[in-house]
Motif scaffolding. Structure first.
Motif, PDB file in Angstrom:
ATOM      1  N   UNK A 190       0.827  -1.213   0.000  1.00 19.27           N
ATOM      2  CA  UNK A 190       0.000   0.000   0.000  1.00 19.27           C
ATOM      3  C   UNK A 190       0.863   1.265   0.000  1.00 19.27           C
ATOM      4  N   UNK A 191       1.885   1.271   0.856  1.00 16.79           N
ATOM      5  CA  UNK A 191       2.723   2.467   0.924  1.00 16.79           C
ATOM      6  C   UNK A 191       3.545   2.644  -0.343  1.00 16.79           C
ATOM      7  N   UNK A 192       3.929   1.513  -0.945  1.00 17.90           N
ATOM      8  CA  UNK A 192       4.661   1.599  -2.215  1.00 17.90           C
ATOM      9  C   UNK A 192       3.761   2.198  -3.298  1.00 17.90           C
ATOM     10  N   UNK A 193       2.535   1.727  -3.376  1.00 19.05           N
ATOM     11  CA  UNK A 193       1.590   2.290  -4.362  1.00 19.05           C
ATOM     12  C   UNK A 193       1.380   3.776  -4.122  1.00 19.05           C
ATOM     13  N   UNK A 194       1.238   4.123  -2.852  1.00 21.06           N
ATOM     14  CA  UNK A 194       1.030   5.531  -2.492  1.00 21.06           C
ATOM     15  C   UNK A 194       2.219   6.374  -2.957  1.00 21.06           C
ATOM     16  N   UNK A 195       3.430   5.871  -2.714  1.00 23.01           N
ATOM     17  CA  UNK A 195       4.631   6.627  -3.096  1.00 23.01           C
ATOM     18  C   UNK A 195       4.741   6.741  -4.620  1.00 23.01           C
TER      19      UNK A 195
END
Lengths: 227, 119
Positions: A134-139
């Motif tokens: 999720x955080x990778x997608x967000x970044x």
């Protein structure tokens, strides 16, 4: 709640909200097209009842249009499902190719609205990293958002990746106007927080018009641009 | 009645235009703000039906540009989402005559168009 955690949660929720709002708009558009196509078929049948000749080719055009929208809706639903499941685990093995394809799929409408073309050119390998999906997608979204804003309408933002022994480098290319951006503008505090969570780093090459996002193959390892 | 439909979803405006044409309403379409501005310069329209979000320009800004050049042109907005309050506030801000939610009911659309043209 601690202020940093509060900001991280807010950033994540804003990303989730932005993506799902965009998905709902896309679904509405698909429904609108199917609605008009069904209406048009009804119009044709009423015309036929009145004895007006209807070219079968016109019927085929409409049925092809409906089939294409069903395929489009299937893609939207698949992306939405993948986004929803990205919060299942905050540390897991993630296929970079699939993640970038999902990020491009979720960003497509934003690119269209800005008249920017997203060109994802994956190499032939399938590198995996252990990270928070999720955080990778967000970044990735935040870098794409910045890249699209910076490149401007009518431009193409390229996206590819290279796998090293300890890291994977995601390259955002074609950001020609990057030279005009003071380096202090990006990454902002929000990207910096995400970079910290992912153990990743961002490197800008204004001359090439590129932003490189370097991810460790395992989130527990910090990496440099050369890893 | 001559109508210009503007939405980035080509299949939508194309199909809606055909349905309006079947009902005797002359409808044309455009998928970008620039193409829409070009069309209103080339042809006379009574009414423009605009999506709120169009690539490169918002429907609201497009409305302002068109209205400045052609004050007699009437407007209806189409949007994917919104409540009655949003529409009321939006209408006050933009001066749009009506808002319609997607998917549009064609009979409701024609009813709004007719009311607008007889105002």
């Amino acid at each position: 709640m601690n202020r940093q955690l509060d900001a991280e949660i807010k950033t994540g929720l804003q990303f989730f909200g932005k993506m799902t709002a965009s998905i709902s708009h896309e679904i509405k558009n698909v429904m609108a097209i199917i609605n008009e196509s069904a209406g048009l078929l009804e119009d044709y049948s009423l015309m036929a009842e009145k004895g007006m000749p209807i070219d079968p080719e016109r019927l085929k055009v409409v049925s092809d249009r409906i089939a294409a929208q069903i395929r489009r809706a299937d893609g939207i639903a698949t992306n939405m499902n993948s986004l929803a499941h990205s919060v299942d685990e905050f540390r897991k093995s993630v296929d970079i190719r699939e993640t970038l394809a999902l990020a491009v799929g979720l960003t497509g409408r934003f690119a269209d609205m800005r008249s920017v073309i997203l060109d994802f050119q994956p190499p032939s390998d399938f590198p995996a990293v252990i990270t928070s999906p999720f955080h990778l997608l967000n970044l990735i979204w935040r870098v794409l958002d910045f890249a699209m804003d910076t490149s401007g309408a009518g431009k193409t933002v390229g996206l590819t990746f290279e796998a090293g022994p300890k890291s994977v480098k995601i390259r955002f290319t074609g950001i020609e106007a990057l030279t005009n951006e003071p380096s202090t503008v990006f990454p902002t505090a929000k990207e910096t927080a995400l970079l910290g969570m992912l153990g990743a780093s961002i490197h800008q090459d204004a001359e090439k018009g590129e932003i490189n996002l370097v991810l460790p193959k395992d989130v527990r390892q910090q990496v440099t641009a050369e890893s | 009645m001559r109508v210009l439909l503007v939405d980035d979803e080509q299949e939508l405006v194309e199909t809606l235009a055909e349905r309006l044409n079947i009902r005797g309403i002359e409808a044309r379409w455009a998928t970008t703000g620039d193409a829409a501005l070009e069309r209103v310069d080339q042809e006379n329209f009574d009414l423009a039906i605009l999506d709120v979000k169009i690539p490169g320009i918002s429907g609201i800004d497009l409305h302002k540009k068109m209205k400045a050049k052609y004050p007699g042109l009437k407007f209806i907005f189409m949007t994917g989402h919104g409540s009655h309050d949003d529409f009321t506030a939006g209408s006050a801000e933009t001066g749009a005559d009506y808002y319609l939610l997607k998917p549009v009911n064609i009979e409701e659309l024609i009813d709004k168009m007719t009311k607008l043209m007889t105002k």
